[in-house]
Design an enzyme around this catalytic site. Structure first.
Site, PDB file in Angstrom:
ATOM      1  N   THR A  44     -20.877  15.508  43.658  1.00 32.70           N
ATOM      2  CA  THR A  44     -20.176  15.338  42.577  1.00 32.70           C
ATOM      3  C   THR A  44     -18.668  16.259  42.380  1.00 32.70           C
ATOM      4  OG1 THR A  44     -21.867  14.496  40.812  1.00 32.70           O
ATOM      5  CG2 THR A  44     -20.295  14.997  39.857  1.00 32.70           C
ATOM      6  N   CYS A  45     -18.786  17.051  42.816  1.00 39.11           N
ATOM      7  CA  CYS A  45     -16.924  17.853  41.915  1.00 39.11           C
ATOM      8  C   CYS A  45     -16.726  17.883  42.827  1.00 39.11           C
ATOM      9  CB  CYS A  45     -17.471  19.508  41.996  1.00 39.11           C
ATOM     10  SG  CYS A  45     -16.017  20.608  42.633  1.00 39.11           S
ATOM     11  N   CYS A  50     -14.869  17.712  39.435  1.00 38.72           N
ATOM     12  CA  CYS A  50     -13.701  18.710  39.857  1.00 38.72           C
ATOM     13  C   CYS A  50     -12.610  17.876  39.990  1.00 38.72           C
ATOM     14  CB  CYS A  50     -14.910  19.474  39.984  1.00 38.72           C
ATOM     15  SG  CYS A  50     -15.743  20.354  39.525  1.00 38.72           S
ATOM     16  N   LYS A  53     -10.778  15.111  39.612  1.00 40.13           N
ATOM     17  CA  LYS A  53      -9.866  14.971  37.975  1.00 40.13           C
ATOM     18  C   LYS A  53      -9.075  15.912  37.734  1.00 40.13           C
ATOM     19  CE  LYS A  53     -11.462  18.095  36.112  1.00 40.13           C
ATOM     20  NZ  LYS A  53     -12.200  18.175  35.870  1.00 40.13           N
ATOM     21  N   TYR A 101     -16.059  18.232  54.500  1.00 37.76           N
ATOM     22  CA  TYR A 101     -17.407  19.345  54.432  1.00 37.76           C
ATOM     23  C   TYR A 101     -18.934  18.831  55.063  1.00 37.76           C
ATOM     24  CZ  TYR A 101     -16.888  20.833  49.805  1.00 37.76           C
ATOM     25  OH  TYR A 101     -16.400  21.935  48.392  1.00 37.76           O
ATOM     26  N   TYR A 180     -16.775  17.864  27.793  1.00 42.73           N
ATOM     27  CA  TYR A 180     -15.883  18.472  28.996  1.00 42.73           C
ATOM     28  C   TYR A 180     -15.043  17.097  29.056  1.00 42.73           C
ATOM     29  CZ  TYR A 180     -17.808  22.984  30.130  1.00 42.73           C
ATOM     30  OH  TYR A 180     -18.007  24.036  29.903  1.00 42.73           O
ATOM     31  N   ILE A 181     -15.283  16.057  30.043  1.00 45.35           N
ATOM     32  CA  ILE A 181     -15.625  14.719  30.910  1.00 45.35           C
ATOM     33  C   ILE A 181     -14.353  13.519  29.321  1.00 45.35           C
ATOM     34  CG2 ILE A 181     -16.022  12.724  31.888  1.00 45.35           C
ATOM     35  CD1 ILE A 181     -18.728  14.735  32.855  1.00 45.35           C
ATOM     36  N   GLU A 184     -11.483  15.861  28.466  1.00 46.76           N
ATOM     37  CA  GLU A 184     -10.676  16.136  29.792  1.00 46.76           C
ATOM     38  C   GLU A 184      -9.962  14.217  29.781  1.00 46.76           C
ATOM     39  OE1 GLU A 184     -12.707  17.337  33.119  1.00 46.76           O
ATOM     40  OE2 GLU A 184     -12.225  19.271  32.250  1.00 46.76           O
ATOM     41  N   ARG A 207     -18.863  21.254  21.712  1.00 50.23           N
ATOM     42  CA  ARG A 207     -19.423  21.819  21.197  1.00 50.23           C
ATOM     43  C   ARG A 207     -19.950  23.133  21.819  1.00 50.23           C
ATOM     44  NH1 ARG A 207     -25.366  21.377  21.022  1.00 50.23           N
ATOM     45  NH2 ARG A 207     -24.661  18.978  21.911  1.00 50.23           N
ATOM     46  N   ASP A 306     -27.290  21.446  39.240  1.00 45.61           N
ATOM     47  CA  ASP A 306     -27.626  20.498  38.304  1.00 45.61           C
ATOM     48  C   ASP A 306     -28.752  19.456  38.201  1.00 45.61           C
ATOM     49  OD1 ASP A 306     -24.972  20.828  37.644  1.00 45.61           O
ATOM     50  OD2 ASP A 306     -23.877  19.603  37.595  1.00 45.61           O
ATOM     51  N   THR A 314     -20.401  23.630  39.023  1.00 48.02           N
ATOM     52  CA  THR A 314     -20.357  23.487  40.378  1.00 48.02           C
ATOM     53  C   THR A 314     -20.226  25.197  41.199  1.00 48.02           C
ATOM     54  OG1 THR A 314     -18.269  21.984  40.632  1.00 48.02           O
ATOM     55  CG2 THR A 314     -19.358  23.351  42.369  1.00 48.02           C
ATOM     56  N   ALA A 344     -14.242  25.811  31.445  1.00 46.70           N
ATOM     57  CA  ALA A 344     -12.041  25.661  30.907  1.00 46.70           C
ATOM     58  C   ALA A 344     -12.540  23.915  31.020  1.00 46.70           C
ATOM     59  CB  ALA A 344     -11.490  25.598  32.251  1.00 46.70           C
ATOM     60  N   HIS A 439       6.149  40.504  30.820  1.00 48.04           N
ATOM     61  CA  HIS A 439       7.094  40.276  30.473  1.00 48.04           C
ATOM     62  C   HIS A 439       8.632  38.927  31.199  1.00 48.04           C
ATOM     63  CE1 HIS A 439       9.099  39.271  26.730  1.00 48.04           C
ATOM     64  NE2 HIS A 439       9.702  39.266  26.662  1.00 48.04           N
ATOM     65  N   GLU A 444       0.532  37.871  28.411  1.00 51.23           N
ATOM     66  CA  GLU A 444       0.803  39.078  27.775  1.00 51.23           C
ATOM     67  C   GLU A 444       0.646  39.251  26.922  1.00 51.23           C
ATOM     68  OE1 GLU A 444       4.948  40.347  27.004  1.00 51.23           O
ATOM     69  OE2 GLU A 444       5.382  38.090  27.104  1.00 51.23           O
TER      70      GLU A 444
HETATM   71  P1  NDP Z   1     -20.974  17.118  27.455  1.00 53.76           P
HETATM   72  O1  NDP Z   1     -22.006  17.754  27.534  1.00 53.76           O
HETATM   73  O2  NDP Z   1     -19.902  18.414  28.082  1.00 53.76           O
HETATM   74  O3  NDP Z   1     -20.862  16.452  26.389  1.00 53.76           O
HETATM   75  C1  NDP Z   1     -21.785  15.448  26.247  1.00 53.76           C
HETATM   76  C2  NDP Z   1     -21.244  14.934  24.858  1.00 53.76           C
HETATM   77  O4  NDP Z   1     -21.640  13.536  24.459  1.00 53.76           O
HETATM   78  C3  NDP Z   1     -20.782  15.788  23.105  1.00 53.76           C
HETATM   79  O5  NDP Z   1     -20.410  15.200  22.636  1.00 53.76           O
HETATM   80  C4  NDP Z   1     -22.170  15.240  23.222  1.00 53.76           C
HETATM   81  O6  NDP Z   1     -22.623  15.064  21.506  1.00 53.76           O
HETATM   82  C5  NDP Z   1     -22.478  13.202  23.515  1.00 53.76           C
HETATM   83  N1  NDP Z   1     -24.215  13.119  22.836  1.00 53.76           N
HETATM   84  C6  NDP Z   1     -24.230  14.238  24.144  1.00 53.76           C
HETATM   85  N2  NDP Z   1     -25.464  12.951  24.530  1.00 53.76           N
HETATM   86  C7  NDP Z   1     -25.492  11.750  23.873  1.00 53.76           C
HETATM   87  C8  NDP Z   1     -26.382  10.852  23.376  1.00 53.76           C
HETATM   88  N3  NDP Z   1     -27.507  10.944  23.784  1.00 53.76           N
HETATM   89  N4  NDP Z   1     -25.837   9.918  22.730  1.00 53.76           N
HETATM   90  C9  NDP Z   1     -24.694   9.898  22.281  1.00 53.76           C
HETATM   91  N5  NDP Z   1     -23.205  10.614  22.415  1.00 53.76           N
HETATM   92  C10 NDP Z   1     -24.692  11.805  23.114  1.00 53.76           C
HETATM   93  O7  NDP Z   1     -21.013  16.108  29.259  1.00 53.76           O
HETATM   94  P2  NDP Z   1     -20.397  15.333  29.594  1.00 53.76           P
HETATM   95  O8  NDP Z   1     -20.961  14.491  29.803  1.00 53.76           O
HETATM   96  O9  NDP Z   1     -18.738  15.776  29.195  1.00 53.76           O
HETATM   97  O10 NDP Z   1     -19.996  16.225  31.016  1.00 53.76           O
HETATM   98  C11 NDP Z   1     -21.599  16.837  31.414  1.00 53.76           C
HETATM   99  C12 NDP Z   1     -21.243  18.230  32.387  1.00 53.76           C
HETATM  100  O11 NDP Z   1     -20.370  18.607  33.296  1.00 53.76           O
HETATM  101  C13 NDP Z   1     -20.746  19.225  31.238  1.00 53.76           C
HETATM  102  O12 NDP Z   1     -22.199  19.811  30.729  1.00 53.76           O
HETATM  103  C14 NDP Z   1     -19.893  20.052  32.093  1.00 53.76           C
HETATM  104  O13 NDP Z   1     -21.324  21.250  32.697  1.00 53.76           O
HETATM  105  C15 NDP Z   1     -20.104  20.162  33.571  1.00 53.76           C
HETATM  106  N6  NDP Z   1     -17.999  19.338  33.260  1.00 53.76           N
HETATM  107  C16 NDP Z   1     -17.833  20.669  33.087  1.00 53.76           C
HETATM  108  C17 NDP Z   1     -16.873  19.936  33.608  1.00 53.76           C
HETATM  109  C18 NDP Z   1     -15.418  21.214  33.608  1.00 53.76           C
HETATM  110  O14 NDP Z   1     -15.685  22.724  33.696  1.00 53.76           O
HETATM  111  N7  NDP Z   1     -14.222  21.629  33.620  1.00 53.76           N
HETATM  112  C19 NDP Z   1     -15.679  18.830  33.969  1.00 53.76           C
HETATM  113  C20 NDP Z   1     -16.810  18.139  33.817  1.00 53.76           C
HETATM  114  C21 NDP Z   1     -18.244  18.344  33.951  1.00 53.76           C
HETATM  115  P3  NDP Z   1     -22.528  16.569  20.480  1.00 53.76           P
HETATM  116  O15 NDP Z   1     -21.794  17.814  20.871  1.00 53.76           O
HETATM  117  O16 NDP Z   1     -23.325  15.964  19.281  1.00 53.76           O
HETATM  118  O17 NDP Z   1     -24.133  16.859  20.720  1.00 53.76           O
END
Ligand code: NDP
Length: 450
Positions: A44-45, A50, A53, A101, A180-181, A184, A207, A306, A314, A344, A439, A444
């Site tokens: 995936t990454c 990642c 993206k 890879y 996250y996604i 972004e 969250r 995962d 990752t 991040a 600076h 800083e």
């Molecule tokens: P996230 O866990 O970050 O966010 C999921 C979002 O979807 C939350 O807003 C959540 O709501 C909502 N949600 C979850 N389940 C449901 C559902 N059944 N129905 C409706 N809404 C739902 O997931 P992402 O998909 O954005 O990313 C997946 C994972 O990939 C992340 O947890 C992260 O670990 C990884 N990732 C990391 C990145 C990075 O390091 N920059 C970039 C992209 C992905 P609520 O908060 O209200 O529960």
């Protein structure tokens, strides 16, 4: 059965970040290794996460940079953006990385089977071709895939997997989720000119991140023109005659858009692997249950990344793969330390954090000492961009030990990587204060917090 009777010492299923690292390191330790990957080497990454993206994030940033440039004396004319050029260049680089890879595995004499593998015994896998292979150890590193809510019409939506392959940037995008996604891609689509609406089932974004930085991203996003709808659950998606999508959701009016992107979390890829038959136990959330050595309930079978739903990042999967290979094949028993993992969000602007949030520290220690810097980066001042950064340090109420750092602003992830070293090392606010500032920089602010 002696070790030599097995076809391999290790058979890895899944050539993503965790699987490739484990296979490569195991082979370097002298193990005979094979890996089965039904899609592309890299996971995936590299293929649809990642890496591509981040390239889109860079591209998206030019929208503001080109606008800001005129305040720095540049006349850049009327900028035009061509999505297909970007898309094809990004996908081209993904091909390059896929090749690299594969080469890494080849160089380490890891045999690659480009087909699906099913576990048919504690030491046996069966390939899609019907061929059976035996191995002393099996490693499951099949990762996760996007979760798509099961409302009528959900098939009209896309996930981040498809976002990299679009024919055009949609004019109006609805992003489901606020993690996250979602954040972004909200930044990416917005900068490319789309009208973006994020909808989430709860009333918050991101969250787990510190409340102040989350709030700041929400405020900045609203000012930029992104829209948010909270406490909204999907009811149905209707495809209309002109191809547009009419999205019905609870608590809000229906919304007409051209694209729905689901970013509602990811679910472990456990289906069709034969886990039930062989007795590999799952967690309540449907991930593979493992101990601190990444061992499943079947002693010869391990799992990393995962698919185990520990920390879906990752670099964590890579560490799990490395620790597994070092422990099992390198004579170096190692476990992964999950404390103080920095992370991040590559939103516009990005967010980064490590350690406890203010709320978590207060809950754990009764109170917390909090130092903040709320400032407008110098570049934004000259660019007449009224976008402020926020840095926050959360310290132990008595010892002043730094428990967490949270930031939003340009280059926050770059700054955070090194700030995280200090937090991981258990340094105190006084250690930051004792460090002379560079600076003028944004970072800083971290050593000048009052
Ligand atoms: P996230 O866990 O970050 O966010 C999921 C979002 O979807 C939350 O807003 C959540 O709501 C909502 N949600 C979850 N389940 C449901 C559902 N059944 N129905 C409706 N809404 C739902 O997931 P992402 O998909 O954005 O990313 C997946 C994972 O990939 C992340 O947890 C992260 O670990 C990884 N990732 C990391 C990145 C990075 O390091 N920059 C970039 C992209 C992905 P609520 O908060 O209200 O529960």
């Amino acid at each position: 059965m002696s070790d030599a009777d097995y076809d391999y010492d290790l058979f890895t299923i899944g050539a993503g970040s965790g699987g490739v690292r484990a296979s490569r390191v195991a082979a370097a330790h002298g193990a005979r290794v094979a890996v089965a990957e039904e899609f592309r080497v890299g996971g995936t990454c590299v293929i649809r996460g990642c890496v591509p993206k981040k390239m889109l994030v860079y591209a998206a940033h030019f929208a503001e940079d080109l606008e800001d440039a005129k305040h720095f004396g540049w006349d850049v004319g009327e900028p035009r953006f061509d999505w297909k050029t970007l898309r094809d260049n990004v996908l081209g680089d993904v091909d390059r990385l896929n090749g690299l890879y594969t080469q890494t595995l080849d160089n380490n004499k890891v045999e690659i089977f480009h087909e699906r593998a099913v576990i048919t015994g504690p030491n046996e896998v069966t390939l899609a071709s019907g061929e059976k292979k035996t191995a002393k150890h099996i490693l499951i590193a099949t990762g996760a895939r996007p979760h798509v809510p099961s409302c009528p019409g959900h098939e009209h939506g896309i996930t981040s997997n498809e976002a990299f392959h679009l024919d055009a940037i949609p004019r109006r995008v609805l992003i489901a989720g606020a993690g996250y996604i979602a954040n972004e891609f909200a930044g990416i689509f917005h900068q490319f000119g789309a009208k973006v609406t994020l909808i989430n089932r709860s009333d918050q974004i991101l969250r787990g991140y510190d409340e102040s930085v989350r709030d700041r991203l929400l405020q900045i996003s609203l000012i930029k023109g992104l829209e948010f709808r909270f406490n909204a659950n999907f009811e149905k998606i209707d495809k209309q005659d002109d191809g547009s999508l009419l999205v019905h959701m609870s608590n809000h009016e229906p919304l007409e858009v051209d694209c729905v992107l689901f970013a509602t979390g990811r679910v472990p890829n456990i289906e069709g692997l034969g886990l039930d038959d062989v007795g590999v136990k799952l967690t309540d959330k449907g991930a593979i249950e493992v101990d601190e050595n990444s061992r499943t309930s079947v002693p010869s079978i391990y799992a990393v990344g995962d698919v185990t739903d520990r920390v879906q990042l990752t670099p964590v999967a890579i560490r799990e793969g490395q620790a597994f290979a070092d422990s099992v094949f390198g004579g170096k028993p190692t476990t992964v330390d999950y404390a103080c993992i920095p992370s991040a969000v590559f939103s516009h602007p990005p967010i980064a954090g490590v350690g406890l949030t203010e709320a978590q520290a207060t809950q754990q220690f009764g109170s917390a000492k909090v130092y903040t810097s709320d400032f407008r980066p110098m570049k934004n001042v000259l660019a007449q961009r009224n976008e402020r950064s926020l840095y926050k340090m959360v310290c132990h109420p008595e010892t002043d030990k730094v428990l967490g750092i949270h930031m939003i602003g340009p280059d926050a992830p770059e700054i955070m990587q090194l700030a995280a070293v200090a937090v991981k090392a258990g340094l105190s606010k006084a250690d930051f204060d004792a460090t002379v500032a560079i600076h003028p920089t944004m970072s800083e602010e971290m050593v000048l917090l009052k």
